[in-house]
Scaffold this motif. Structure first.
Motif, PDB file in Angstrom:
ATOM      1  N   ASP A  16      20.348  14.591  32.515  1.00  0.00           N
ATOM      2  CA  ASP A  16      19.052  14.088  32.980  1.00  0.00           C
ATOM      3  C   ASP A  16      18.789  14.715  34.339  1.00  0.00           C
ATOM      4  O   ASP A  16      19.434  14.360  35.329  1.00  0.00           O
ATOM      5  CB  ASP A  16      19.085  12.562  33.066  1.00  0.00           C
ATOM      6  CG  ASP A  16      17.702  11.967  33.296  1.00  0.00           C
ATOM      7  OD1 ASP A  16      16.702  12.707  33.280  1.00  0.00           O
ATOM      8  OD2 ASP A  16      17.629  10.747  33.495  1.00  0.00           O
ATOM      9  N   GLY A  18      16.345  15.447  37.434  1.00  0.00           N
ATOM     10  CA  GLY A  18      15.151  15.135  38.200  1.00  0.00           C
ATOM     11  C   GLY A  18      14.804  16.349  39.045  1.00  0.00           C
ATOM     12  O   GLY A  18      15.662  16.873  39.763  1.00  0.00           O
ATOM     13  N   THR A  55       6.580  13.216  36.211  1.00  0.00           N
ATOM     14  CA  THR A  55       6.718  11.827  36.661  1.00  0.00           C
ATOM     15  C   THR A  55       5.808  11.481  37.837  1.00  0.00           C
ATOM     16  O   THR A  55       5.378  10.341  37.961  1.00  0.00           O
ATOM     17  CB  THR A  55       8.178  11.527  37.020  1.00  0.00           C
ATOM     18  OG1 THR A  55       8.630  12.497  37.981  1.00  0.00           O
ATOM     19  CG2 THR A  55       9.061  11.597  35.773  1.00  0.00           C
ATOM     20  N   SER A  63      10.872  15.568  35.231  1.00  0.00           N
ATOM     21  CA  SER A  63      12.249  15.447  34.757  1.00  0.00           C
ATOM     22  C   SER A  63      12.399  16.171  33.423  1.00  0.00           C
ATOM     23  O   SER A  63      11.420  16.398  32.705  1.00  0.00           O
ATOM     24  CB  SER A  63      12.659  13.978  34.622  1.00  0.00           C
ATOM     25  OG  SER A  63      11.885  13.342  33.628  1.00  0.00           O
TER      26      SER A  63
END
Length: 109
Positions: A16, A18, A55, A63
């Motif tokens: 994941d 960011g 986001t 992301s």
């Protein structure tokens, strides 16, 4: 030229990421931008196509993720990616390469 970033992971890891795009430390507004990131094996075979989730467009934040099920099938070794940006005016930019160093996991329940 900048050295590629290296992200180490094991098969089956959840990834994941960011991300934020800036110019000289100032966030860029990415409203209306197309962002793509494809991971390729040596020889150019497509391994993974990230889905990009913007986001906070005003702050240049987005992301990208790969699930455990997805990375389980990634080949071992060094995979290459970059991030392609196309802004609302049609200008195209790429990041430096990102290397995913994929190792095998001895623990698989």
């Amino acid at each position: 030229m900048n050295q590629p970033s290296v992200i180490e992971l094991k098969r089956g890891d959840t990834l994941d990421l960011g991300c934020a795009i800036q110019s000289e430390g100032v966030p860029l507004d990415i409203t209306g931008w197309q962002i793509d990131c494809w991971v390729r094996a040596p020889g150019g075979r497509l391994v993974h196509r990230f889905a990009v989730d913007v986001t906070d467009p005003a702050q240049g934040e987005y992301s990208m993720a790969a699930s455990s099920a997805e990375t389980t099938s990634w080949p071992l070794g060094r995979l290459t990616a970059d991030i392609r940006y196309a802004d609302a005016a049609g200008r195209v930019m790429h990041t430096c390469d990102v290397i995913f160093a994929v190792a095998d996991s001895p623990t698989i329940p």
